[in-house]
Design a protein around this motif. Structure first.
Motif, PDB file in Angstrom:
ATOM      1  N   ILE A 116       0.846  -1.195   0.000  1.00  0.00           N
ATOM      2  CA  ILE A 116       0.000   0.000   0.000  1.00  0.00           C
ATOM      3  C   ILE A 116       0.883   1.246   0.000  1.00  0.00           C
ATOM      4  CG2 ILE A 116      -1.674   1.331   1.360  1.00  0.00           C
ATOM      5  CD1 ILE A 116      -2.809  -1.357   2.320  1.00  0.00           C
ATOM      6  N   GLN A 117       0.579   2.185  -0.884  1.00  0.00           N
ATOM      7  CA  GLN A 117       1.336   3.434  -0.945  1.00  0.00           C
ATOM      8  C   GLN A 117       0.911   4.324   0.220  1.00  0.00           C
ATOM      9  OE1 GLN A 117       0.992   5.643  -4.654  1.00  0.00           O
ATOM     10  NE2 GLN A 117       3.182   6.040  -4.618  1.00  0.00           N
ATOM     11  N   VAL A 118       1.885   4.691   1.043  1.00  0.00           N
ATOM     12  CA  VAL A 118       1.613   5.407   2.284  1.00  0.00           C
ATOM     13  C   VAL A 118       2.148   6.829   2.173  1.00  0.00           C
ATOM     14  CG1 VAL A 118       1.715   5.202   4.792  1.00  0.00           C
ATOM     15  CG2 VAL A 118       2.014   3.173   3.394  1.00  0.00           C
ATOM     16  N   TRP A 164      -5.021  16.320  16.966  1.00  0.00           N
ATOM     17  CA  TRP A 164      -4.188  16.232  15.765  1.00  0.00           C
ATOM     18  C   TRP A 164      -4.822  15.362  14.679  1.00  0.00           C
ATOM     19  CZ3 TRP A 164       1.398  17.085  14.855  1.00  0.00           C
ATOM     20  CH2 TRP A 164       1.950  18.019  15.743  1.00  0.00           C
ATOM     21  N   ASN A 165      -5.908  14.659  14.999  1.00  0.00           N
ATOM     22  CA  ASN A 165      -6.389  13.615  14.080  1.00  0.00           C
ATOM     23  C   ASN A 165      -5.207  12.722  13.690  1.00  0.00           C
ATOM     24  OD1 ASN A 165      -8.957  14.627  14.180  1.00  0.00           O
ATOM     25  ND2 ASN A 165      -9.019  15.352  12.076  1.00  0.00           N
ATOM     26  N   PHE A 166      -4.462  12.301  14.699  1.00  0.00           N
ATOM     27  CA  PHE A 166      -3.205  11.589  14.459  1.00  0.00           C
ATOM     28  C   PHE A 166      -3.464  10.346  13.611  1.00  0.00           C
ATOM     29  CE2 PHE A 166       0.868   9.714  15.130  1.00  0.00           C
ATOM     30  CZ  PHE A 166       1.707  10.771  15.444  1.00  0.00           C
ATOM     31  N   SER A 167      -2.668  10.187  12.567  1.00  0.00           N
ATOM     32  CA  SER A 167      -2.985   9.138  11.599  1.00  0.00           C
ATOM     33  C   SER A 167      -1.793   8.811  10.719  1.00  0.00           C
ATOM     34  CB  SER A 167      -4.156   9.587  10.710  1.00  0.00           C
ATOM     35  OG  SER A 167      -3.846  10.810  10.060  1.00  0.00           O
ATOM     36  N   VAL A 168      -1.960   7.734   9.968  1.00  0.00           N
ATOM     37  CA  VAL A 168      -1.082   7.394   8.851  1.00  0.00           C
ATOM     38  C   VAL A 168      -1.870   7.674   7.578  1.00  0.00           C
ATOM     39  CG1 VAL A 168       0.103   5.522   7.639  1.00  0.00           C
ATOM     40  CG2 VAL A 168       0.233   5.666  10.128  1.00  0.00           C
ATOM     41  N   GLY A 169      -1.213   8.282   6.607  1.00  0.00           N
ATOM     42  CA  GLY A 169      -1.891   8.613   5.360  1.00  0.00           C
ATOM     43  C   GLY A 169      -1.774   7.510   4.322  1.00  0.00           C
ATOM     44  N   ILE A 170      -2.864   7.272   3.606  1.00  0.00           N
ATOM     45  CA  ILE A 170      -2.845   6.409   2.429  1.00  0.00           C
ATOM     46  C   ILE A 170      -3.392   7.228   1.267  1.00  0.00           C
ATOM     47  CG2 ILE A 170      -3.060   4.283   3.762  1.00  0.00           C
ATOM     48  CD1 ILE A 170      -6.020   4.174   2.929  1.00  0.00           C
ATOM     49  N   MET A 171      -3.200   6.739   0.050  1.00  0.00           N
ATOM     50  CA  MET A 171      -3.459   7.577  -1.110  1.00  0.00           C
ATOM     51  C   MET A 171      -4.581   7.065  -2.013  1.00  0.00           C
ATOM     52  SD  MET A 171       0.582   8.295  -1.851  1.00  0.00           S
ATOM     53  CE  MET A 171       0.326   9.473  -3.152  1.00  0.00           C
ATOM     54  N   ASN A 172      -5.232   5.981  -1.607  1.00  0.00           N
ATOM     55  CA  ASN A 172      -6.267   5.411  -2.465  1.00  0.00           C
ATOM     56  C   ASN A 172      -7.354   4.784  -1.597  1.00  0.00           C
ATOM     57  OD1 ASN A 172      -7.738   3.878  -4.443  1.00  0.00           O
ATOM     58  ND2 ASN A 172      -5.919   3.896  -5.745  1.00  0.00           N
ATOM     59  N   TRP A 173      -8.605   5.100  -1.905  1.00  0.00           N
ATOM     60  CA  TRP A 173      -9.722   4.551  -1.133  1.00  0.00           C
ATOM     61  C   TRP A 173      -9.789   3.031  -1.191  1.00  0.00           C
ATOM     62  CZ3 TRP A 173     -12.718   6.541   2.487  1.00  0.00           C
ATOM     63  CH2 TRP A 173     -12.831   7.932   2.585  1.00  0.00           C
TER      64      TRP A 173
END
Length: 202
Positions: free
Chosen positions: A132-134, A156-165
């Motif tokens: 998964i592209q992060v 912060w809505n602390f999170s890891v980002g991903i780029m595709n639903w």
């Protein structure tokens, strides 16, 4: 001899390395970029299949969508995944000295605070292992800059980002697994977001 689960070992290494909570422009420059990502994530929220407020499996809130920013990094949706334990996630700057890693099968009063950025680094790595592209660790989509002056991971809505639903369900399941295995009761998020096209050559 003390034995640790793979998750505990990974978290220990992340803390020791001083996990970063941001992705740099140089990191983004190696991404495979679709120009559509300048305006937000690929795919559609309709691809999310994890039910909201489920009594079994991952417990999530409905995605909070924000598209007002000029940067694709801040355009998309934040999905909050709720923990089920008693340990708290804390920000690193004020708590690094006292936060620790709970040993396997430790009682809830052992290591009551765990660094959010270390947990994020572990989730980041697990997502990458799944192909998964992060995109980023730290402040999530829809986080308000004024609220981010606090040391509260929820602000912060602390999170890891991903780029595709299309990857959202897998990412949610991984976050849920980590929170359960570490006995964390706070929430952690997934930001389904685009990219900052000012930092990435197209």
């Amino acid at each position: 001899m003390t034995c640790h689960s793979p998750i505990v070992v990974a978290l220990t290494l992340a803390i020791a390395a001083g996990a970063s909570s941001c992705i740099s422009a140089s990191d983004q420059s190696h991404m495979v970029v679709d120009p559509q990502q300048c305006d937000g994530p690929l795919g559609s929220p309709a691809q999310l299949q994890t039910p909201v407020g489920a009594s079994e499996g991952p417990s999530i809130d409905a995605p909070a969508q924000c598209y007002e920013s000029s940067s694709g990094m801040d355009r998309g949706a934040y999905i909050r995944i709720h923990g089920h334990g008693t340990r708290r996630l804390v920000m690193g700057s004020a708590n690094r000295d006292r936060a620790c890693v709970p040993p396997a099968s430790a009682s809830p009063d052992v290591c009551p605070e765990v660094l959010a950025d270390a947990v994020g680094q572990m989730i980041f790595g697990m997502l990458q292992e799944r192909g998964i592209q992060v995109n980023g660790i730290g402040a999530g989509v829809c986080a308000q800059r004024e609220a981010m002056r606090s040391q509260d991971v929820n602000d912060w809505n602390f999170s890891v980002g991903i780029m595709n639903w299309k990857d959202a369900d897998t990412a949610i399941a991984i976050v849920d697994e980590v929170l359960r295995n570490l006995g964390i009761g706070d929430s952690f998020g997934i930001s389904v977001r685009g990219i900052d096209c000012n930092s990435v050559p197209l």
